[in-house]
Design a protein around this motif. Sequence first.
Motif, PDB file in Angstrom:
ATOM      1  N   ASP A  53       0.756  -1.214  -0.120  1.00  0.00           N
ATOM      2  CA  ASP A  53       0.082  -0.049  -0.117  1.00  0.00           C
ATOM      3  C   ASP A  53       0.797   1.286  -0.007  1.00  0.00           C
ATOM      4  N   GLN A  54       2.094   1.277   0.367  1.00  0.00           N
ATOM      5  CA  GLN A  54       3.082   2.325   0.520  1.00  0.00           C
ATOM      6  C   GLN A  54       3.804   2.306  -0.642  1.00  0.00           C
ATOM      7  N   PRO A  55       3.730   3.110  -1.712  1.00  0.00           N
ATOM      8  CA  PRO A  55       4.829   2.861  -2.801  1.00  0.00           C
ATOM      9  C   PRO A  55       6.014   3.233  -2.477  1.00  0.00           C
ATOM     10  N   SER A  56       6.487   4.085  -1.522  1.00  0.00           N
ATOM     11  CA  SER A  56       7.798   4.603  -1.293  1.00  0.00           C
ATOM     12  C   SER A  56       8.282   3.680  -0.236  1.00  0.00           C
ATOM     13  N   LEU A  57       7.950   2.766   0.235  1.00  0.00           N
ATOM     14  CA  LEU A  57       8.217   1.932   1.307  1.00  0.00           C
ATOM     15  C   LEU A  57       9.190   0.983   0.714  1.00  0.00           C
ATOM     16  N   ILE A  58      10.364   0.930   1.457  1.00  0.00           N
ATOM     17  CA  ILE A  58      11.474  -0.237   1.003  1.00  0.00           C
ATOM     18  C   ILE A  58      11.225  -1.681   1.744  1.00  0.00           C
ATOM     19  N   SER A  59      11.164  -2.559   0.841  1.00  0.00           N
ATOM     20  CA  SER A  59      10.814  -4.116   1.718  1.00  0.00           C
ATOM     21  C   SER A  59      11.823  -4.923   1.011  1.00  0.00           C
ATOM     22  N   GLN A  60      12.190  -5.900   2.077  1.00  0.00           N
ATOM     23  CA  GLN A  60      13.112  -6.882   1.823  1.00  0.00           C
ATOM     24  C   GLN A  60      12.452  -8.090   0.974  1.00  0.00           C
ATOM     25  N   VAL A  61      13.158  -8.508  -0.182  1.00  0.00           N
ATOM     26  CA  VAL A  61      12.567  -9.641  -0.991  1.00  0.00           C
ATOM     27  C   VAL A  61      13.661 -10.906  -1.088  1.00  0.00           C
ATOM     28  N   ARG A  62      13.130 -12.268  -0.422  1.00  0.00           N
ATOM     29  CA  ARG A  62      14.109 -13.094  -0.394  1.00  0.00           C
ATOM     30  C   ARG A  62      13.630 -14.080  -1.568  1.00  0.00           C
ATOM     31  N   LEU A  63      14.779 -14.121  -2.620  1.00  0.00           N
ATOM     32  CA  LEU A  63      14.257 -14.971  -3.676  1.00  0.00           C
ATOM     33  C   LEU A  63      14.009 -16.288  -3.407  1.00  0.00           C
ATOM     34  N   LEU A  64      12.873 -16.920  -3.936  1.00  0.00           N
ATOM     35  CA  LEU A  64      12.367 -18.054  -3.805  1.00  0.00           C
ATOM     36  C   LEU A  64      13.203 -19.395  -4.027  1.00  0.00           C
ATOM     37  N   SER A  65      13.352 -20.475  -3.440  1.00  0.00           N
ATOM     38  CA  SER A  65      13.843 -21.871  -4.074  1.00  0.00           C
ATOM     39  C   SER A  65      15.478 -21.799  -4.187  1.00  0.00           C
ATOM     40  N   ILE A  66      16.088 -20.747  -3.725  1.00  0.00           N
ATOM     41  CA  ILE A  66      17.449 -20.725  -3.945  1.00  0.00           C
ATOM     42  C   ILE A  66      18.384 -20.377  -2.338  1.00  0.00           C
ATOM     43  N   ASP A  67      19.587 -20.537  -2.375  1.00  0.00           N
ATOM     44  CA  ASP A  67      20.459 -20.534  -1.134  1.00  0.00           C
ATOM     45  C   ASP A  67      21.734 -20.029  -1.650  1.00  0.00           C
ATOM     46  N   ALA A  68      22.041 -18.756  -1.457  1.00  0.00           N
ATOM     47  CA  ALA A  68      23.267 -18.263  -2.173  1.00  0.00           C
ATOM     48  C   ALA A  68      24.189 -18.063  -1.030  1.00  0.00           C
ATOM     49  N   PRO A  69      25.538 -18.320  -1.206  1.00  0.00           N
ATOM     50  CA  PRO A  69      26.476 -18.216  -0.173  1.00  0.00           C
ATOM     51  C   PRO A  69      26.428 -16.818   0.621  1.00  0.00           C
ATOM     52  N   ASP A  70      26.751 -16.774   2.005  1.00  0.00           N
ATOM     53  CA  ASP A  70      26.734 -15.577   2.705  1.00  0.00           C
ATOM     54  C   ASP A  70      27.654 -14.817   2.246  1.00  0.00           C
ATOM     55  N   LEU A  71      27.729 -13.710   2.175  1.00  0.00           N
ATOM     56  CA  LEU A  71      28.831 -12.633   1.917  1.00  0.00           C
ATOM     57  C   LEU A  71      29.944 -12.962   2.649  1.00  0.00           C
ATOM     58  N   GLN A  72      30.006 -13.326   4.209  1.00  0.00           N
ATOM     59  CA  GLN A  72      31.433 -13.612   4.643  1.00  0.00           C
ATOM     60  C   GLN A  72      31.776 -15.181   4.035  1.00  0.00           C
ATOM     61  N   GLN A  73      31.069 -15.702   3.212  1.00  0.00           N
ATOM     62  CA  GLN A  73      31.523 -17.008   2.814  1.00  0.00           C
ATOM     63  C   GLN A  73      32.366 -16.752   1.269  1.00  0.00           C
ATOM     64  N   ARG A  74      33.751 -16.522   1.562  1.00  0.00           N
ATOM     65  CA  ARG A  74      34.334 -15.863   0.066  1.00  0.00           C
ATOM     66  C   ARG A  74      35.192 -16.761  -0.309  1.00  0.00           C
ATOM     67  N   PRO A  75      35.231 -16.984  -1.696  1.00  0.00           N
ATOM     68  CA  PRO A  75      34.815 -15.595  -2.550  1.00  0.00           C
ATOM     69  C   PRO A  75      33.400 -15.668  -3.261  1.00  0.00           C
ATOM     70  N   TRP A  76      32.707 -16.626  -2.745  1.00  0.00           N
ATOM     71  CA  TRP A  76      31.250 -16.939  -3.434  1.00  0.00           C
ATOM     72  C   TRP A  76      30.281 -16.004  -2.966  1.00  0.00           C
ATOM     73  N   GLY A  77      30.104 -15.500  -1.886  1.00  0.00           N
ATOM     74  CA  GLY A  77      29.107 -14.726  -1.462  1.00  0.00           C
ATOM     75  C   GLY A  77      29.276 -13.391  -2.156  1.00  0.00           C
ATOM     76  N   ASP A  78      30.347 -12.906  -2.123  1.00  0.00           N
ATOM     77  CA  ASP A  78      30.462 -11.566  -2.971  1.00  0.00           C
ATOM     78  C   ASP A  78      30.188 -11.757  -4.350  1.00  0.00           C
ATOM     79  N   ALA A  79      30.727 -12.874  -4.866  1.00  0.00           N
ATOM     80  CA  ALA A  79      30.372 -13.096  -6.300  1.00  0.00           C
ATOM     81  C   ALA A  79      28.920 -13.128  -6.800  1.00  0.00           C
ATOM     82  N   ALA A  80      28.113 -13.907  -5.729  1.00  0.00           N
ATOM     83  CA  ALA A  80      26.855 -14.013  -6.163  1.00  0.00           C
ATOM     84  C   ALA A  80      26.062 -12.799  -5.844  1.00  0.00           C
ATOM     85  N   LYS A  81      26.387 -11.994  -5.136  1.00  0.00           N
ATOM     86  CA  LYS A  81      25.987 -10.531  -4.823  1.00  0.00           C
ATOM     87  C   LYS A  81      26.082  -9.664  -6.099  1.00  0.00           C
TER      88      LYS A  81
END
Length: 172
Positions: A48-76
């Motif tokens: 309802d609030q078009p200027s509100l920022i929301s987090q969206v989690r992509l379904l059915s995938i699990d990407a490496p954590d950012l601390q899981q180098r180098p894969w987390g940074d590469a995925a992002k």
Amino acid sequence: MQKIVILFCLLLLVACQPQKKAEESTRIQIKVAQVVSGQTLEVVGIGDQPSLISQVRLLSIDAPDLQQRPWGDAAKERLEALVGEQPVKLEFDVQMKDKFGRTLAYAWKDEVLLNEQLVKEGYALFVGRSPNHKYDLRLERAQQWARLMGQGIWNPEKPMRLTPAEFRRQYR
């Protein structure tokens, strides 16, 4: 007889018109404010609030954590490149939110399913989560392809040793 021919021609014209797929009609277009990780976006314009920022989690995938180098940074970085500057479309499945309040969705850009593309290129793992199974077969095949081709986290020279879930359990 002439009315029947005209009616038949009209029906034929209607039947030949391109029809929008049901999935396309259920997609909403949003602007990505920021890519948080290889599986999470911050978006503007859901609800309802078009200027509100929301987090969206992509379904059915699990990407490496950012601390899981180098894969987390590469995925992002890969998700940032796939998203680009243009809006993306979100498509929902059965469950709309996760336990953290993030919106759960499949992301589309130029008719490419970004969830699938990340898995196919070896930037994320396919992880089916009930009750959301709309694209499980596509994602499973994408992961098989990535493994066979040695893409990203499946690279035999430098494979990812822990799944993102194992990494989170071990290092948090």
